[in-house]
Scaffold this active site. Structure first.
Site, PDB file in Angstrom:
ATOM      1  CG  ASN A  18       7.619   0.321   6.251  1.00 25.23           C
ATOM      2  OD1 ASN A  18       8.719   0.341   6.807  1.00 25.23           O
ATOM      3  ND2 ASN A  18       7.424   0.884   5.055  1.00 25.23           N
ATOM      4  CB  SER A  51       9.477   0.694  16.880  1.00 28.64           C
ATOM      5  OG  SER A  51       9.723   1.724  17.799  1.00 28.64           O
ATOM      6  CE1 TYR A  94      10.793   8.482  12.957  1.00 27.69           C
ATOM      7  CE2 TYR A  94      12.623   7.932  14.408  1.00 27.69           C
ATOM      8  CZ  TYR A  94      11.795   7.607  13.351  1.00 27.69           C
ATOM      9  OH  TYR A  94      11.974   6.426  12.684  1.00 27.69           O
ATOM     10  CG  ASP A 153      -3.397   9.472   4.125  1.00 22.73           C
ATOM     11  OD1 ASP A 153      -2.716   9.198   5.128  1.00 22.73           O
ATOM     12  OD2 ASP A 153      -3.762  10.627   3.844  1.00 22.73           O
ATOM     13  CB  THR A 200      15.864   3.661   4.551  1.00 25.50           C
ATOM     14  OG1 THR A 200      15.936   4.631   5.605  1.00 25.50           O
ATOM     15  CG2 THR A 200      16.122   2.270   5.124  1.00 25.50           C
ATOM     16  CE  LYS A 205       9.022   5.285  14.136  1.00 22.82           C
ATOM     17  NZ  LYS A 205       8.251   4.345  13.291  1.00 22.82           N
ATOM     18  CB  THR A 251      -0.947   0.038   1.216  1.00 17.76           C
ATOM     19  OG1 THR A 251      -0.193   0.312   2.408  1.00 17.76           O
ATOM     20  CG2 THR A 251      -1.690  -1.276   1.376  1.00 17.76           C
TER      21      THR A 251
END
Length: 282
Positions: free
Chosen positions: A84, A135, A149, A57, A184, A153, A34
């Site tokens: 994710n 996480s 952030y 979304d 990433t 988490k 997705t």
């Protein structure tokens, strides 16, 4: 679970989500991948007979319900959910706007909450399933420039840890994955939003941090493809771990956090242990 699992993966148009989808497909599983734009998902993951690309979304509960229904309509079940999708608002707390701070929590906490809420009825009916939430070591260890952030988490960690015993009677398991630094898109402009500098007291530290992080982008030690392969391996276990430290740096963070907590518990042990009523009741 049957040998072929049905995976639903959020945030699969780029970054780790693409690696997770490709690894699951390579292992023979069916994947509902997705993203906000399904065409970008298909382009990133690659066409496959066992792939269904769906718009999602994660901040929209209606989108989450529609994606789950599309998965069930196509494959009949959902065995593994991988929460994710995430983003990153970076900056010193005083310089992150209240709206951006809330937006960080909206995506990184309420996003997986929305999707998991939509998936759980399917897994309860099956009496099986695995809810994986990506996480971060920032969910275990806070640090400067990451207050928003880390808040999101840390919240994910508490939510998943509390959800685990609630759904265990239905054969549904959970797993938190705490990656360290992986190569990433997280530090790219598409994923990271830096707070606008506004206070001279933070200006030099902000410049140094942004410069260091920009230089780090593309040089991180972790290999997302190897993490994806590990995730497929862990999802096949009868008893997957409640937490998985992803990367040697994550293992180090786990160990240091455990030691820090022990040190803090022991530092004022006698005072901490002297707070009961004198009659012995609590």
């Amino acid at each position: 679970m049957s040998e072929q699992q049905v995976w639903l993966i959020t945030g699969a148009s780029r970054g780790m989500g693409v690696d997770f989808a490709q690894a699951a497909l390579a292992a023979g599983h069916a994947v509902v991948a997705t993203g906000r734009d399904p065409q970008k998902v298909t382009a990133a993951v690659g066409a496959h007979e066992n792939l269904l690309a769906v718009r999602l979304d994660v901040t929209d509960p209606a989108d989450a319900s529609a994606a789950v229904q599309a998965a069930v309509d196509r494959f009949g079940r959902i065995d593994v959910l991988v929460n994710n999708a995430a983003n990153f608002y970076a900056g010193f707390f005083e310089e992150i706007t209240p709206d951006d701070f809330r937006a960080q929590v909206e995506t990184n906490l309420f996003g997986p909450v929305n999707v998991t809420r939509a998936v759980l009825p399917v897994m309860r009916a099956q009496r099986s399933g695995l809810v994986v939430t990506i996480s971060s070591t920032a969910g275990l260890v806070g640090g400067e420039f990451t207050s928003a952030y880390a808040t999101s988490k840390f919240a994910v960690e508490g939510w998943m840890e509390s959800l685990t015993p609630e759904i265990a009677p239905f054969g549904i398991r959970t797993m938190l994955v705490e990656p360290g630094f992986f190569r990433t898109d997280l530090l790219t402009p598409e994923s990271t939003t830096y707070a606008e500098p506004s206070l001279d007291d933070y200006a030099e530290r902000t410049r140094q941090t942004v410069t260091a992080w920009t230089a780090m982008n593309g040089q991180q030690s972790g290999d997302p493809a190897k993490l994806a392969a590990a995730l497929v391996q862990l999802a096949a276990l009868d008893d997957p771990p409640l937490r998985f430290a992803a990367g040697a740096d994550a293992v180090g963070a786990f160990e240091q956090k455990a030691q820090d907590l022990l040190d803090q518990a022991h530092a004022h042990h006698d005072l901490s242990s002297s707070l009961a009523h004198d009659d012995g009741t609590r």
